[in-house]
Motif scaffolding. Structure first.
Motif, PDB file in Angstrom:
ATOM      1  N   GLU A  60     -17.707 -32.324  30.355  1.00 41.46           N
ATOM      2  CA  GLU A  60     -18.248 -32.510  29.008  1.00 41.46           C
ATOM      3  C   GLU A  60     -19.304 -31.459  28.692  1.00 41.46           C
ATOM      4  OE1 GLU A  60     -20.245 -36.086  26.296  1.00 41.46           O
ATOM      5  OE2 GLU A  60     -19.704 -36.429  28.392  1.00 41.46           O
ATOM      6  N   ARG A  61     -20.185 -31.205  29.651  1.00 35.57           N
ATOM      7  CA  ARG A  61     -21.231 -30.195  29.438  1.00 35.57           C
ATOM      8  C   ARG A  61     -20.617 -28.804  29.377  1.00 35.57           C
ATOM      9  NH1 ARG A  61     -26.476 -31.690  32.442  1.00 35.57           N
ATOM     10  NH2 ARG A  61     -26.016 -33.388  31.006  1.00 35.57           N
ATOM     11  N   LEU A  62     -19.620 -28.556  30.175  1.00 31.27           N
ATOM     12  CA  LEU A  62     -18.938 -27.262  30.162  1.00 31.27           C
ATOM     13  C   LEU A  62     -18.330 -26.980  28.792  1.00 31.27           C
ATOM     14  CD1 LEU A  62     -17.484 -24.796  31.507  1.00 31.27           C
ATOM     15  CD2 LEU A  62     -15.649 -26.400  32.127  1.00 31.27           C
ATOM     16  N   LEU A  68     -20.328 -24.165  21.903  1.00 32.24           N
ATOM     17  CA  LEU A  68     -21.548 -23.678  21.252  1.00 32.24           C
ATOM     18  C   LEU A  68     -21.566 -22.156  21.224  1.00 32.24           C
ATOM     19  CD1 LEU A  68     -24.329 -24.129  20.017  1.00 32.24           C
ATOM     20  CD2 LEU A  68     -25.261 -24.339  22.347  1.00 32.24           C
ATOM     21  N   GLY A  69     -21.288 -21.543  22.364  1.00 32.34           N
ATOM     22  CA  GLY A  69     -21.239 -20.081  22.403  1.00 32.34           C
ATOM     23  C   GLY A  69     -20.166 -19.521  21.501  1.00 32.34           C
ATOM     24  N   ASN A  70     -18.994 -20.161  21.469  1.00 32.88           N
ATOM     25  CA  ASN A  70     -17.891 -19.684  20.640  1.00 32.88           C
ATOM     26  C   ASN A  70     -18.240 -19.742  19.157  1.00 32.88           C
ATOM     27  OD1 ASN A  70     -15.379 -18.622  20.258  1.00 32.88           O
ATOM     28  ND2 ASN A  70     -14.241 -20.488  20.684  1.00 32.88           N
ATOM     29  N   ILE A 131     -19.722 -16.152  35.351  1.00 35.61           N
ATOM     30  CA  ILE A 131     -20.375 -15.879  34.072  1.00 35.61           C
ATOM     31  C   ILE A 131     -20.565 -17.172  33.292  1.00 35.61           C
ATOM     32  CG2 ILE A 131     -20.216 -14.570  31.920  1.00 35.61           C
ATOM     33  CD1 ILE A 131     -18.423 -12.580  33.384  1.00 35.61           C
ATOM     34  N   VAL A 132     -19.548 -18.030  33.324  1.00 36.95           N
ATOM     35  CA  VAL A 132     -19.638 -19.292  32.591  1.00 36.95           C
ATOM     36  C   VAL A 132     -20.776 -20.149  33.133  1.00 36.95           C
ATOM     37  CG1 VAL A 132     -18.428 -21.444  32.064  1.00 36.95           C
ATOM     38  CG2 VAL A 132     -17.203 -19.274  31.939  1.00 36.95           C
ATOM     39  N   ARG A 133     -21.024 -20.062  34.431  1.00 40.03           N
ATOM     40  CA  ARG A 133     -22.135 -20.822  35.011  1.00 40.03           C
ATOM     41  C   ARG A 133     -23.462 -20.444  34.357  1.00 40.03           C
ATOM     42  NH1 ARG A 133     -23.545 -20.104  41.312  1.00 40.03           N
ATOM     43  NH2 ARG A 133     -23.539 -17.926  40.593  1.00 40.03           N
ATOM     44  N   VAL A 143     -26.934 -28.410  24.808  1.00 41.30           N
ATOM     45  CA  VAL A 143     -25.726 -29.212  25.030  1.00 41.30           C
ATOM     46  C   VAL A 143     -26.082 -30.658  25.353  1.00 41.30           C
ATOM     47  CG1 VAL A 143     -23.720 -29.517  26.528  1.00 41.30           C
ATOM     48  CG2 VAL A 143     -24.359 -27.233  25.752  1.00 41.30           C
ATOM     49  N   ILE A 144     -27.169 -30.870  26.095  1.00 40.16           N
ATOM     50  CA  ILE A 144     -27.601 -32.235  26.410  1.00 40.16           C
ATOM     51  C   ILE A 144     -27.910 -33.002  25.130  1.00 40.16           C
ATOM     52  CG2 ILE A 144     -29.432 -33.612  27.477  1.00 40.16           C
ATOM     53  CD1 ILE A 144     -29.594 -31.468  29.668  1.00 40.16           C
TER      54      ILE A 144
END
Length: 430
Positions: A60-62, A68-70, A131-133, A143-144
């Motif tokens: 979910e956080r991922l 959000l970035g997109n 990178i995604v990390r 995101v939280i």
């Protein structure tokens, strides 16, 4: 806008489109990647697989961070494109920017990266996970907050999502994967049936696979020892229950090997044998015991035979280790087994079945999917669906099949003809 600023804006637009494609492809790869394969790669020591596994575990956080970035880069790219096209075409630039950016985002930021990612999700996921990390760590606080808002909104709509909510159990996920592999040709029918049988052990009870009381071979312990020896040697079974006084008073289980040892010690004189002394104790188990529990019990007690009793303590039948193993590997036959004609395919596409044939065995043999929740045998299924004891030649249609009662003895259906409705329609249209 100066020429330098114009070219810088165009370069920024394409860079932002690249980032949008990265976010889209990463989301697709990390959500489509098999957790089992990633876990296997992690066990080999691949650090990228370890990172990918942690990202997938907090899915979910991922997804929130990547979305959000997109959205940030897409909105920024669209804003820059609007500025560029306004400088080039005036007021018409807004419409042109909308059309051009829609085409660019669709092709280069959505379809192309997602298609690339889905073609090999595990490899793509391992490549982008480092990178995604970083992206997830940077966008984490935002995101939280988004997660909390989403959960509150869903809760207002009556949808309560727990922190570790899971739609499918592990068994259901495995079963779905097995069925999918079979459909795609990765698993043969026999392999699918064996894996499916193993997964079914926890759902089935011993009453579903036991030998019913009416089909049990049992010996009277008070009979003449010579007759008992003859009956034991004539039986195809190595373990035989013993009763005394009344046919439902079981006092032990006779093993053929113990009988042979006793005969050898008595120099072949059956009259010198005390059957009850060489018989083992009878083991009684409830009919509601799951096959998984009973398999573990058989292995723990190092025995292969148990008598099944109902809630009133009445013996319903018997179950052996072989009965449970047959649910996994299919019918186990040896040179001493009796051939029972229970399933006879016909030239017209129908199948003649004995009423005592278990539904699970019929499904496995014919690759059907008849329900076995309410009945164990095919005759029991017909009686359950018909809500009556059918007469001979009566025809019923349910679950996509036509059932014709061919023979009935007293209140038992002993023979049926079954034909798929799809075959009936195909024959009618031919």
């Amino acid at each position: 806008m100066t020429e330098t600023a114009l070219w810088l804006s165009i370069a920024a637009i394409f860079f932002l489109l690249f980032l949008s494609g990265f976010f889209s492809g990463s989301e697709t790869a990390l959500t489509a990647a098999s957790r089992a394969r990633v876990h296997q790669l992690e066990k080999t020591g691949d650090w990228r697989a370890r990172v990918a596994g942690r990202l997938i575990a907090s899915r979910e956080r991922l997804i929130g961070a990547l979305l959000l970035g997109n959205n940030l880069v897409n909105i920024l790219a669209s804003a820059l494109a609007t500025t560029v096209f306004l400088a080039l075409f005036g007021e018409a630039g807004v419409a042109i920017a909308t059309l051009v950016m829609t085409a660019l985002v669709l092709v280069f930021a959505e379809v192309l990266p997602k298609t690339w990612a889905i073609s090999n999700p595990e490899r793509f996921a391992l490549t982008v996970s480092p990178i995604v990390r970083v992206v997830v760590a940077v966008f984490g606080p935002v995101v939280i907050g988004v997660e909390w808002i989403v959960r509150m909104l869903l809760k207002m709509l009556g949808v309560n999502i727990g922190d570790d909510a899971s739609i499918l159990s592990a068994h259901e996920e495995l079963r779905g994967a097995v069925d999918l592999q079979h459909m795609e040709g990765g698993l043969e029918k026999g392999e699918r049936d064996r894996i499916g049988g193993l997964l079914d052990l926890a759902e089935l009870e011993v009453s579903d696979v036991m030998v019913h009381r009416t089909n049990m071979v049992a010996l009277n312990a008070d009979d003449d020892p010579a007759n008992l020896v003859e009956a034991a040697l004539a039986s195809p079974h190595t373990r035989l229950p013993l009763w005394r006084g009344e046919s439902d008073n079981f006092v032990g289980v006779l093993h053929a090997k113990d009988l042979l040892r006793a005969l050898n010690q008595a120099n072949g004189d059956a009259a010198k044998i005390n059957i009850l002394e060489i018989a083992g104790p009878a083991w009684f188990i409830p009919d509601t015991t799951s096959l998984q529990d009973q398999l573990n019990a058989f292995l723990r007690k190092k025995t292969h035979f148990a008598l099944v009793v109902d809630e009133y303590g009445e013996v319903m039948g018997l179950v052996t280790l072989e009965d449970i193993l047959e649910e996994i590997v299919g019918e186990i036959a040896d040179e001493h087994d009796l051939e029972l004609e229970g399933l006879r395919p016909q030239a017209d596409g129908s199948v003649i079945v004995d009423g005592s044939v278990p539904i699970r065995d019929l499904n496995r043999a014919a690759d059907w999917n008849l329900p076995d929740d309410e009945a164990t045998t095919i005759a029991g299924l017909v009686i359950h669906e018909a809500r009556m004891i059918p007469e001979e030649r009566q025809i019923f249609t349910f679950h996509g099949f036509r059932f014709t009662v061919l023979r009935r003895e007293k209140n038992r259906i002993t023979r049926l003809r079954i034909m798929s409705l799809s075959k009936i329609r195909a024959a009618a249209s031919a």
